[in-house]
Design a protein around this motif. Structure first.
Motif, PDB file in Angstrom:
ATOM      1  N   LEU A 153       0.815  -1.190   0.026  1.00 12.37           N
ATOM      2  CA  LEU A 153       0.055   0.027  -0.186  1.00 12.37           C
ATOM      3  C   LEU A 153       0.839   1.224  -0.002  1.00 12.37           C
ATOM      4  O   LEU A 153       0.610   2.233  -0.648  1.00 12.37           O
ATOM      5  CB  LEU A 153      -0.829   0.023   1.206  1.00 12.37           C
ATOM      6  N   TYR A 154       1.747   1.267   0.625  1.00 12.24           N
ATOM      7  CA  TYR A 154       2.583   2.512   0.735  1.00 12.24           C
ATOM      8  C   TYR A 154       3.306   2.739  -0.443  1.00 12.24           C
ATOM      9  O   TYR A 154       3.527   4.026  -0.661  1.00 12.24           O
ATOM     10  CB  TYR A 154       3.642   2.715   2.114  1.00 12.24           C
ATOM     11  N   SER A 155       3.858   1.699  -1.087  1.00 14.63           N
ATOM     12  CA  SER A 155       4.411   2.016  -2.382  1.00 14.63           C
ATOM     13  C   SER A 155       3.582   2.585  -3.372  1.00 14.63           C
ATOM     14  O   SER A 155       3.832   3.576  -4.166  1.00 14.63           O
ATOM     15  CB  SER A 155       5.024   0.727  -3.086  1.00 14.63           C
ATOM     16  N   HIS A 156       2.111   2.129  -3.219  1.00 17.07           N
ATOM     17  CA  HIS A 156       1.030   2.624  -4.176  1.00 17.07           C
ATOM     18  C   HIS A 156       0.875   4.083  -3.993  1.00 17.07           C
ATOM     19  O   HIS A 156       0.878   4.864  -4.818  1.00 17.07           O
ATOM     20  CB  HIS A 156      -0.320   1.818  -3.937  1.00 17.07           C
ATOM     21  N   LEU A 157       0.659   4.383  -2.620  1.00 22.77           N
ATOM     22  CA  LEU A 157       0.548   5.825  -2.361  1.00 22.77           C
ATOM     23  C   LEU A 157       1.614   6.682  -2.862  1.00 22.77           C
ATOM     24  O   LEU A 157       1.352   7.722  -3.275  1.00 22.77           O
ATOM     25  CB  LEU A 157       0.493   6.022  -0.793  1.00 22.77           C
ATOM     26  N   ALA A 158       3.083   6.419  -2.572  1.00 19.47           N
ATOM     27  CA  ALA A 158       4.008   7.096  -2.892  1.00 19.47           C
ATOM     28  C   ALA A 158       3.970   7.101  -4.572  1.00 19.47           C
ATOM     29  O   ALA A 158       4.211   8.261  -4.951  1.00 19.47           O
ATOM     30  CB  ALA A 158       5.378   6.391  -2.622  1.00 19.47           C
ATOM     31  N   TRP A 159       3.727   5.954  -5.475  1.00 14.26           N
ATOM     32  CA  TRP A 159       3.774   6.119  -6.765  1.00 14.26           C
ATOM     33  C   TRP A 159       2.591   7.093  -7.145  1.00 14.26           C
ATOM     34  O   TRP A 159       2.785   8.160  -8.167  1.00 14.26           O
ATOM     35  CB  TRP A 159       3.535   4.690  -7.128  1.00 14.26           C
ATOM     36  N   LEU A 160       1.371   6.886  -6.587  1.00 16.85           N
ATOM     37  CA  LEU A 160       0.165   7.731  -7.153  1.00 16.85           C
ATOM     38  C   LEU A 160       0.700   9.223  -6.899  1.00 16.85           C
ATOM     39  O   LEU A 160      -0.074  10.111  -7.520  1.00 16.85           O
ATOM     40  CB  LEU A 160      -0.728   7.169  -6.504  1.00 16.85           C
ATOM     41  N   ARG A 161       1.089   9.623  -5.715  1.00 18.09           N
ATOM     42  CA  ARG A 161       1.483  11.006  -5.419  1.00 18.09           C
ATOM     43  C   ARG A 161       2.444  11.717  -6.180  1.00 18.09           C
ATOM     44  O   ARG A 161       2.371  12.483  -6.621  1.00 18.09           O
ATOM     45  CB  ARG A 161       2.077  11.135  -3.969  1.00 18.09           C
TER      46      ARG A 161
END
Length: 214
Positions: free
Chosen positions: A83-91
């Motif tokens: 999830l944290y990778s997803h959040l960082a990528w989308l940001r």
């Protein structure tokens, strides 16, 4: 968490199978496939965050979100990244390209969802999934399966066309020809009796190729 994950010895998913249910964390909070019952869903995977082809696709899906919504179809993405990778990528996508990704992107670090959908088998040498897309109807049934290799980007326009074609074919009781687009000619279902075969098509004169006259 998988509700009805396939066992390793079970056959691969096929069109008209029930889509395996799951609950998982996503960039929009906890989501369950059951939450989408009553609507069409395009459920798609991508091999990894922060990769060029995946970035081009996530931007294209984000731009097309409202076009899918016009067909009562929600977008739901997944990858084995956390999830944290997803959040960082989308940001970073928003900061770099000015694109907000407003549909859920699910984490699958245990690879349970990927394995249940056949995106990744138990003997795979890496955690990178294929570029898989599943069109799931309002009853939770898989109506189409599209796979691409990891190095080839998908066509979001073609996936939109596929969703619309499935819906029109279902509502009209007809088939769609090659390259069909919205408002195009439909094809009558194949003849199954001599009487039906004798009623030749009004356009082509061929009993096996009957365009629907509107």
């Amino acid at each position: 968490m998988i509700d009805n994950a396939l066992r390793p010895e079970a056959r691969s998913l096929r069109i008209n199978d029930e889509a395996p249910g799951f609950s998982a964390r996503s960039t929009a909070g906890e989501v369950s496939l059951a939450d989408y019952r009553g609507r069409w869903v395009l459920f798609f995977s991508h091999p990894a965050d922060f990769t060029p082809v995946c970035t081009s696709e996530i931007i294209a899906f984000a731009r097309a979100k409202e076009r899918f919504a016009a067909f009562d179809c929600d977008l739901l993405g997944v990858s084995v990244d956390g999830l944290y990778s997803h959040l960082a990528w989308l940001r970073d996508v928003e900061r770099t390209f000015g694109i907000q990704v407003e549909f859920p992107l699910i984490e699958d670090p245990s690879m349970a969802i990927a394995q249940a959908y056949g995106m990744l088998d138990s003997a795979s040498p890496s955690s990178a999934t294929v570029r898989a897309a599943y069109v799931i109807d309002p009853k939770g049934v898989i109506r189409a399966i599209v796979w691409y290799p990891t190095n080839i980007g998908r066509s979001v326009d073609e996936l939109l066309r596929l969703v619309e074609a499935l819906q029109v074919s279902q509502s009209e009781g007809a088939s769609t020809p090659e390259g069909w687009r919205s408002g195009g000619v439909l094809l009558e279902l194949p003849a199954t009796t001599m009487k039906e075969a004798a009623a030749t098509g009004e356009v082509t004169g061929a009993w096996y190729y009957r365009e629907r006259i509107t």
